[in-house]
Design an enzyme around this catalytic site. Structure first.
Site, PDB file in Angstrom:
ATOM      1  N   SER A 135       0.981  -1.250   0.104  1.00 53.60           N
ATOM      2  CA  SER A 135      -0.001  -0.032   0.188  1.00 53.60           C
ATOM      3  C   SER A 135       0.937   1.052   0.142  1.00 53.60           C
ATOM      4  O   SER A 135       1.724   1.456  -1.077  1.00 53.60           O
ATOM      5  CB  SER A 135      -1.104   0.002   1.463  1.00 53.60           C
ATOM      6  OG  SER A 135      -1.799   0.798   0.872  1.00 53.60           O
ATOM      7  N   ASP A 159       0.032  -3.859  -3.886  1.00 52.42           N
ATOM      8  CA  ASP A 159      -1.049  -3.305  -4.325  1.00 52.42           C
ATOM      9  C   ASP A 159      -0.739  -1.798  -3.726  1.00 52.42           C
ATOM     10  O   ASP A 159      -1.311  -1.242  -2.843  1.00 52.42           O
ATOM     11  CB  ASP A 159      -2.308  -3.742  -3.332  1.00 52.42           C
ATOM     12  CG  ASP A 159      -3.467  -3.200  -4.204  1.00 52.42           C
ATOM     13  OD1 ASP A 159      -3.627  -3.023  -5.325  1.00 52.42           O
ATOM     14  OD2 ASP A 159      -4.676  -2.970  -3.540  1.00 52.42           O
ATOM     15  N   HIS A 234       3.774 -21.022  -6.866  1.00 52.54           N
ATOM     16  CA  HIS A 234       2.841 -21.858  -7.706  1.00 52.54           C
ATOM     17  C   HIS A 234       1.873 -20.962  -8.209  1.00 52.54           C
ATOM     18  O   HIS A 234       0.800 -21.346  -9.235  1.00 52.54           O
ATOM     19  CB  HIS A 234       2.032 -22.712  -6.793  1.00 52.54           C
ATOM     20  CG  HIS A 234       1.311 -21.894  -5.790  1.00 52.54           C
ATOM     21  ND1 HIS A 234       2.053 -20.958  -5.088  1.00 52.54           N
ATOM     22  CD2 HIS A 234      -0.060 -21.937  -5.284  1.00 52.54           C
ATOM     23  CE1 HIS A 234       0.885 -20.447  -4.294  1.00 52.54           C
ATOM     24  NE2 HIS A 234      -0.096 -20.959  -4.370  1.00 52.54           N
TER      25      HIS A 234
END
Length: 281
Positions: A135, A159, A234
């Site tokens: 953030s 993000d 993954h």
């Protein structure tokens, strides 16, 4: 209307007013405090100068012991032996958003100076350093990388904060490190929507995440996906020709892993991976 508390920010121009907390496999749960400029605080700790260093930087209203830091510290230390340094800027991060946002540049510069001290005093190479910020912390590590001349090996922005950053030149960008990777999980509200790294990942399209009913849940998936990818590597994404194709799940390009702990990542472009609802997704 909220105002920027410049006086409070000025306190943070002194590097003694926030903490660098070291975790290693020798002390995975109880941090040791490293003080910028105090050589013995490092030499008397579990820090190993030949190991990689991962810096973790929380966002607005975060703190050193929040879920993001605990989750990522645990994941990285389970994966390999390295130095985790958590940057605790919580006193400033818990002010109003405008003050916390304005403080990003100040703390970023101080982190840059701290890395430069490690480089000069202990011979730590920028090639060993991976900055991970969530953030507001994503823009903060961008500023730290910039203050170090873009020499840091890898930045991962989780993000990056969106509000008030669109026209702000202090935001995270791909020149802030040798390699900048960004994971966008809440472009709908809290996260920055435009590409801003070498590689920009938009899991599930980037707007809102499976299993989430609230924007704050999607926002926090940034660090949850990162922790899962460090442990299992993954979450393999596919390259996309454009943001429109990202949104429409129309991505059929080459495969490339999102996140993980590798220092040698190099591919650039736009990528999408579709995940499940629950850890490890």
């Amino acid at each position: 209307m909220e105002e920027v508390d410049e006086q409070f920010i000025s306190v943070y121009r002194n590097e003694r007013n926030y903490k660098y907390l070291l975790y290693t496999r020798g002390n995975p749960l109880t941090p040791q405090i490293i003080i910028h400029g105090v050589v013995k605080s490092l030499t008397n700790s579990h820090f190993k100068k030949n190991n990689e260093i991962v810096f973790l930087v929380h966002g607005w209203f975060g703190n050193a012991d929040n879920e993001m830091n605990r989750m990522l510290t645990n994941a990285f230390l389970r994966k390999k032996e390295l130095n985790i340094i958590v940057v605790d800027w919580s006193e400033l991060a818990t002010r109003n958003y405008l003050t916390a946002k304005r403080g990003v540049v100040t703390i970023g510069l101080q982190l840059g100076l701290f890395m430069s001290w490690l480089n000069y005093e202990f011979g730590i190479s920028y090639e060993q350093i991976h900055l991970v910020g969530f953030s507001l912390g994503a823009h903060l590590v961008g500023n730290a990388g910039r203050a170090s001349g873009g020499l840091v090996k890898r930045i991962t922005g989780l993000d990056p904060a969106g509000p008030l950053w669109k026209r702000d030149n202090n935001r995270l960008n791909k020149n802030d490190a040798r390699y900048v990777e960004v994971i966008h999980t809440n472009t709908a509200l809290y996260g920055y929507s435009e590409p801003c790294g070498d590689a920009d990942f938009y899991p599930n399209g980037g707007t809102s995440m499976p299993g989430c009913w609230f924007n704050v849940c999607s926002h926090s998936k940034g660090y949850e996906y990162m922790a899962a990818s460090v442990l299992f590597n993954h979450l393999v994404a596919r390259e996309c020709p454009s943001l429109k194709d990202v949104e429409q799940n129309n991505c059929f390009g080459q495969f490339y892993p999102m996140g993980n702990s590798h220092m040698s990542k190099s591919r650039s472009g736009l990528f999408r991976v579709n995940t499940g609802n629950d850890f490890p997704f």
